[in-house]
Every structure is written in structure tokens, then in C-alpha cells.
Scaffold this motif. Sequence first.
Motif, short mmCIF file in Angstrom:
data_model
loop_
_atom_site.label_atom_id
_atom_site.label_comp_id
_atom_site.label_asym_id
_atom_site.label_seq_id
_atom_site.Cartn_x
_atom_site.Cartn_y
_atom_site.Cartn_z
N LYS A 1 0.82 -1.22 0.00
CA LYS A 1 0.00 0.00 0.00
C LYS A 1 0.85 1.27 0.00
CE LYS A 1 -0.95 -0.24 5.03
NZ LYS A 1 -0.11 -1.43 5.29
N SER A 2 1.95 1.28 0.73
CA SER A 2 2.81 2.47 0.72
C SER A 2 3.54 2.61 -0.61
CB SER A 2 3.81 2.41 1.88
OG SER A 2 3.15 2.59 3.11
N THR A 3 3.92 1.49 -1.22
CA THR A 3 4.53 1.54 -2.55
C THR A 3 3.55 2.13 -3.56
OG1 THR A 3 5.88 -0.41 -2.07
CG2 THR A 3 5.61 0.18 -4.38
N LEU A 4 2.29 1.71 -3.46
CA LEU A 4 1.26 2.25 -4.35
C LEU A 4 1.11 3.75 -4.14
CD1 LEU A 4 -0.97 1.91 -6.42
CD2 LEU A 4 -2.50 1.17 -4.57
N MET A 5 1.12 4.18 -2.88
CA MET A 5 1.03 5.60 -2.58
C MET A 5 2.23 6.36 -3.18
SD MET A 5 -0.70 7.99 -0.90
CE MET A 5 -1.55 7.51 0.60
N ASN A 6 3.42 5.77 -3.08
CA ASN A 6 4.61 6.42 -3.63
C ASN A 6 4.54 6.56 -5.15
OD1 ASN A 6 5.76 6.74 -1.11
ND2 ASN A 6 7.00 4.89 -1.24
N VAL A 7 3.97 5.57 -5.81
CA VAL A 7 3.80 5.64 -7.26
C VAL A 7 2.80 6.75 -7.61
CG1 VAL A 7 2.90 4.44 -9.30
CG2 VAL A 7 4.47 3.26 -7.75
N ILE A 8 1.67 6.77 -6.92
CA ILE A 8 0.66 7.80 -7.18
C ILE A 8 1.24 9.20 -6.92
CG2 ILE A 8 -1.55 8.75 -6.39
CD1 ILE A 8 -2.43 5.87 -5.78
N GLY A 9 2.10 9.31 -5.91
CA GLY A 9 2.68 10.60 -5.55
C GLY A 9 3.91 10.98 -6.35
N CYS A 10 4.25 10.19 -7.37
CA CYS A 10 5.42 10.46 -8.23
C CYS A 10 6.72 10.46 -7.44
CB CYS A 10 5.26 11.80 -8.97
SG CYS A 10 3.81 11.88 -10.03
N ASN B 1 12.98 16.31 -13.27
CA ASN B 1 12.59 17.70 -13.05
C ASN B 1 11.09 17.89 -13.20
OD1 ASN B 1 15.20 18.57 -12.52
ND2 ASN B 1 15.61 19.12 -14.65
N LYS B 2 10.50 17.25 -14.21
CA LYS B 2 9.05 17.35 -14.42
C LYS B 2 8.29 16.68 -13.28
CE LYS B 2 8.47 19.59 -18.33
NZ LYS B 2 7.67 20.84 -18.39
N LEU B 3 8.81 15.55 -12.81
CA LEU B 3 8.17 14.86 -11.69
C LEU B 3 8.21 15.73 -10.43
CD1 LEU B 3 9.54 11.22 -12.16
CD2 LEU B 3 7.19 12.01 -12.53
N ALA B 4 9.34 16.39 -10.20
CA ALA B 4 9.45 17.28 -9.04
C ALA B 4 8.48 18.44 -9.16
CB ALA B 4 10.88 17.81 -8.94
N LYS C 1 1.03 19.96 -7.84
CA LYS C 1 -0.24 19.24 -7.92
C LYS C 1 -0.55 18.38 -6.71
CE LYS C 1 -1.23 18.91 -12.84
NZ LYS C 1 -1.76 18.01 -13.88
N ILE C 2 0.48 18.03 -5.92
CA ILE C 2 0.30 17.04 -4.86
C ILE C 2 0.77 17.59 -3.53
CG2 ILE C 2 0.83 14.68 -4.13
CD1 ILE C 2 1.52 14.04 -7.04
N GLY C 3 -0.05 17.39 -2.50
CA GLY C 3 0.34 17.71 -1.14
C GLY C 3 0.49 16.42 -0.35
N LEU D 1 -1.83 10.93 -14.80
CA LEU D 1 -2.32 11.91 -13.84
C LEU D 1 -2.83 13.11 -14.63
CD1 LEU D 1 -2.63 12.92 -10.90
CD2 LEU D 1 -0.30 13.79 -11.04
N ASP D 2 -4.12 13.36 -14.54
CA ASP D 2 -4.76 14.42 -15.35
C ASP D 2 -4.44 14.24 -16.83
OD1 ASP D 2 -5.92 15.59 -13.14
OD2 ASP D 2 -4.29 17.00 -12.83
N GLY D 3 -4.42 12.99 -17.27
CA GLY D 3 -4.19 12.69 -18.67
C GLY D 3 -2.74 12.65 -19.11
N VAL D 4 -1.82 12.99 -18.21
CA VAL D 4 -0.39 13.02 -18.54
C VAL D 4 0.24 11.67 -18.19
CG1 VAL D 4 1.83 14.09 -18.03
CG2 VAL D 4 -0.23 15.50 -18.18
N GLN D 5 0.99 11.10 -19.13
CA GLN D 5 1.69 9.84 -18.92
C GLN D 5 2.90 10.09 -18.02
OE1 GLN D 5 1.55 6.39 -18.86
NE2 GLN D 5 1.09 6.37 -21.05
N VAL D 6 2.76 9.81 -16.73
CA VAL D 6 3.78 10.17 -15.75
C VAL D 6 5.09 9.43 -15.98
CG1 VAL D 6 4.35 10.17 -13.29
CG2 VAL D 6 2.05 10.81 -14.03
N GLY D 7 5.02 8.18 -16.42
CA GLY D 7 6.22 7.37 -16.59
C GLY D 7 7.19 7.92 -17.62
N ARG D 8 6.73 8.82 -18.47
CA ARG D 8 7.59 9.37 -19.51
C ARG D 8 8.29 10.66 -19.08
NH1 ARG D 8 3.37 8.74 -24.63
NH2 ARG D 8 3.29 6.45 -24.65
N LEU D 9 7.98 11.15 -17.89
CA LEU D 9 8.53 12.43 -17.45
C LEU D 9 9.90 12.26 -16.82
CD1 LEU D 9 5.31 13.96 -15.82
CD2 LEU D 9 6.13 14.22 -18.17
N ASN D 10 10.75 13.27 -16.98
CA ASN D 10 12.06 13.24 -16.33
C ASN D 10 11.94 13.70 -14.88
OD1 ASN D 10 12.03 16.11 -16.27
ND2 ASN D 10 13.03 16.23 -18.28
#
Length: 220
Positions: A44-53, A75-78, A84-86, A64-73
Amino acid sequence: MIELENITKVYRAGQTEIPALREINCRIEDGEMLSIMGPSGSGKSTLMNVIGCLDKPTSGQYRLDGVQVGRLNDNKLAEIRNKKIGFVFQSFNLLSGATALANVELPLIYSGSSNRRQKALQALESVGLSHRAKHKPSELAGGEQQRVAIARALINNPSLILADEPTGNLDTQTSKEIMLLFKQLNEQGMTIVLVTHEPDIAAYTQRTIHIRDGRIEAVE
């Protein structure tokens, strides 16, 4: 808002592969309040970490909001994490030598925002704690520290709050107060996903995902 498709996560220790998530498929709607439950080591915590980038899946697609997160570098993830995330954690993660106000200001410093003090005071006021702005964590009760952490999570007006065992260090009455605060934020349109092992905490959410051995076991 959140779409997980065939998500797997495998950790490697030498030649050994340790699967943490196995073919996770899930959709979380904008404005939903959802809990993730499961025993220790369930993923469950691993899943949370994936959702939270905070972590990338080994395979599968996360949008996330239509954006393919796995393709981001990185800097974009940060940037996504900051805007977007708290995040709210069980241990509060407050700087012991800083005041409540200074702790809430921190994300604004990283983003280079102006009017930091005013925004931080407004965030503290939104969680009913503006009168404790000048107090350090050691001078605050556990529930007050968690409210400071929530104010910090709200400071950049995120669309998503991720809370990992947010009531784990709190007594029953204080836990209820924190969950009512989350409910209030959700009613204002905030999407909230929280990890918990307590059924009475999960009862505050609209939907619960049960995970075991890295797989979704049930959704209710």
C-alpha cells in the motif's frame, strides 16, 4: 484524474527480485476521497509512492490528469509533486527548530513564490491554527503538529492530497478531528487518498481499496 493500468513495481536486491505491486488497475476520480488498506508488506505504501510520483513503476501506465507520468524526467516529476500534490505523513516531518509558520512556508521557498508569510498564515488559518503560528513543533500537541503538516500540504493549492497513516500517532479523539478536517477539505473539492490500517478511519472515505501481496484484493 488518476489512472493506473497494469502497474507493477519490482525491487531488486542483488540477483533477487522482490515484487511489491502486481498488475494494479485502478481509477480515482477528481474530487474523490479514497482509502487504501492492507497488512504490513502488502504494497500500500509503494502504491502511494507511485501515485505521488515519488517512485516510478517497473511497468504499466500511470496517467495523472491525462499526462503519462512514466515518460517524465526527474525535473518534471518534481514540478508535479510541488504544484499538484500535497503530502501528509504519520510522523508529521516538521523541522524541530522552525516555527509552525516557517514549516508551512517551506514549499513556497522551493517554488520561489512571493508573499510567502501571508500565504502560510492563510493556510494555518484554514486548519484552525493561525494562533499557533509562532510556536515550534515541541510546543504543539500531536494533533496540532498534524494540522501544521496539512497546512503545509495545502500551501501550493494542490489538486491531490496523499496522506500516509495520517492518524497513526494520534489518539482517538484527535484522529477524529483530523479526519473531519480531511472531510471538510474533500467537500471543498480536494481529491484525497489516504493509507490506513484502521477500519474506523477508512469509514470516513467514499471508497476503500484493499491490497494484499501487491494485488488489489477488493474494492468497497
